[in-house]
Enzyme design. Structure first.
Site, mmCIF file in Angstrom:
data_model
loop_
_atom_site.group_PDB
_atom_site.id
_atom_site.type_symbol
_atom_site.label_atom_id
_atom_site.label_comp_id
_atom_site.label_asym_id
_atom_site.label_seq_id
_atom_site.Cartn_x
_atom_site.Cartn_y
_atom_site.Cartn_z
ATOM 1 N N ASP A 1 0.863 -1.180 0.000
ATOM 2 C CA ASP A 1 0.000 0.000 0.000
ATOM 3 C C ASP A 1 0.908 1.241 0.000
ATOM 4 O O ASP A 1 2.122 1.135 -0.153
ATOM 5 C CB ASP A 1 -0.963 -0.027 1.186
ATOM 6 N N PHE A 2 0.351 2.391 0.200
ATOM 7 C CA PHE A 2 1.109 3.638 0.132
ATOM 8 C C PHE A 2 2.219 3.730 1.172
ATOM 9 O O PHE A 2 3.161 4.492 1.013
ATOM 10 C CB PHE A 2 0.172 4.847 0.253
#
Length: 160
Positions: free
Chosen positions: A29-30
C-alpha cells in the site's frame, strides 16, 4: 513445455512445500507494507505450486472427462506482523487432509533472514477447499489426485 528454472514452483521438503516470494512495490500500500489481500495471493501460489509439484495440475482436472475444480469455502487467517517492500518471504504449505470432497491446508508466511532462513512468522491460515464439478456440486476427490497427495499429507494432530 515448462521452462527449467530452479525453484520456480518452490520445493517440497518432506511434506512441507516452500515457495519463495519477493515483495515488490505493486504488493504494497502507500506505506510500503504488504496489502492484506496480497497474502491470499501468495498463499494461493503456494497451494497451487504444491499441487503442481505433486503432479496435480488444475488445467488437467478441469479439462478431463469428469471436470472438477477446487473452491475455497472457508479460511481462518491470522495477520501477525507486516511484510514490507523488498522483504524476502517464504510461503509454507502443508496439506492436512485430502479425502472425500475436501482438501485442507495449513499455511504460514515467513520473513527470511539474510541467509534465507525463516526469521519471523508474519501470517498463518487454515484453508478449507471443496471439490466441485462444473455445475458447482460437490464431488469426491479423484483417486488419482488422492493417491498423488497421500504421501504428502500430514494429518492434523488430535485425531481431526
Amino acid at each position: 513445455m515448462n521452462p527449467v528454472w530452479p525453484d520456480l514452483s518452490g520445493r517440497i521438503e518432506g511434506q512441507l512445500h516452500k515457495l519463495p516470494i519477493r515483495v515488490y512495490y505493486e504488493d504494497t500500500d502507500f506505506s510500503g507494507i504488504v496489502y492484506h489481500a496480497n497474502y491470499l495471493k501468495f498463499a494461493e501460489r503456494g497451494r497451487s505450486d504444491f499441487l503442481r509439484l505433486a503432479g496435480v495440475h488444475h488445467t488437467d482436472l478441469f479439462d478431463g472427462d469428469d471436470p472438477i475444480a477446487f473452491a475455497i469455502h472457508r479460511m481462518e487467517i491470522d495477520f501477525l506482523k507486516p511484510a514490507r517492500i523488498d522483504d524476502w518471504l517464504e510461503v509454507h504449505t502443508r496439506y492436512v487432509r485430502a479425502s472425500g470432497a475436501r482438501i485442507e491446508a495449513e499455511q504460514t508466511i515467513w520473513r527470511l533472514d539474510a541467509e534465507g532462513a525463516p526469521e519471523e512468522e508474519l501470517w498463518r491460515a487454515q484453508v478449507f477447499a471443496a471439490v466441485l464439478d462444473k455445475a458447482g456440486r460437490p464431488r469426491r476427490l479423484p483417486i488419482s489426485v488422492r493417491d498423488a497427495l497421500a504421501p504428502l499429507v500430514t494429518p492434523k494432530s488430535g485425531g481431526e
